[in-house]
Write a protein that holds these residues in place. Structure first.
Motif: not given
Length: 179
Positions: A14-27
């Motif tokens: 779950i933590q890695q998923a959040l990071f993945s979304l944020l690193i892709q540029g999601q706010s």
């Protein structure tokens, strides 16, 4: 008390998923729990079994990095090694920033709630730790903490070069806060 490995793996996913979304540029403010669950390959009920809301997830993540930073800073202040700013900066870069630079970069960019912000939490750690070691005024220590976290952000974002660190080292010698 040992934690179930399945729980640890699920929380890590779950933590890695959040990071993945944020690193892709999601706010962060626009990331939804559904997106996190899709990225983590888990259900909403699984997410809610571990976190009551998205901010709880963010808080757990930032608290992890704050704990690591506090350990680094405590070791640094307790050691009798040089206080030369360039040396300390290189230690910080090698031991703390490089292993987690993409994650730190996105966490430092999140500005939704000061109680959750990594930068604010780092400042509190610096103020607390320096207050234990220094007789300088609380105001000067707070100002120093703001400067250190600004420099930290610039290091994370690769905005400082070696010449900048050399100049900061000269300034650091004039502002020495620990005795």
């Amino acid at each position: 008390m040992s934690t179930d490995l399945r729980v640890l793996k699920t929380k890590r996913n779950i933590q890695q998923a959040l990071f993945s979304l944020l690193i892709q540029g999601q706010s962060y403010s626009l990331v939804t729990i559904d997106q996190i669950c899709r990225e983590a390959l888990c259900s909403r009920s699984t997410f809610y079994a571990h976190y009551t809301q998205k901010n709880d997830l963010l808080e757990e993540i930032t608290d992890h990095y704050v704990s690591q930073f506090q350990k680094f800073l405590t070791r640094r202040l307790e050691s009798s090694q040089t206080t030369h700013f360039e040396y300390i900066s290189q230690q910080l870069i090698n031991q703390f920033i490089l292993p987690s630079q993409p994650q730190l970069r996105v966490l430092l960019a999140i500005r939704n709630d000061p109680t959750l912000g990594l930068e604010e939490k780092f400042q509190k750690v610096i103020i607390t730790e320096l207050s234990k070691k220094s007789t300088k005024s609380r105001t000067l220590i707070k100002l120093y903490a703001v400067n250190v976290t600004t420099i930290f952000k610039m290091l994370v974002n690769n905005e400082l070069c070696s010449q900048d660190l050399q100049q900061l080292s000269v300034w650091q010698e004039k502002l020495e806060l620990t005795e």
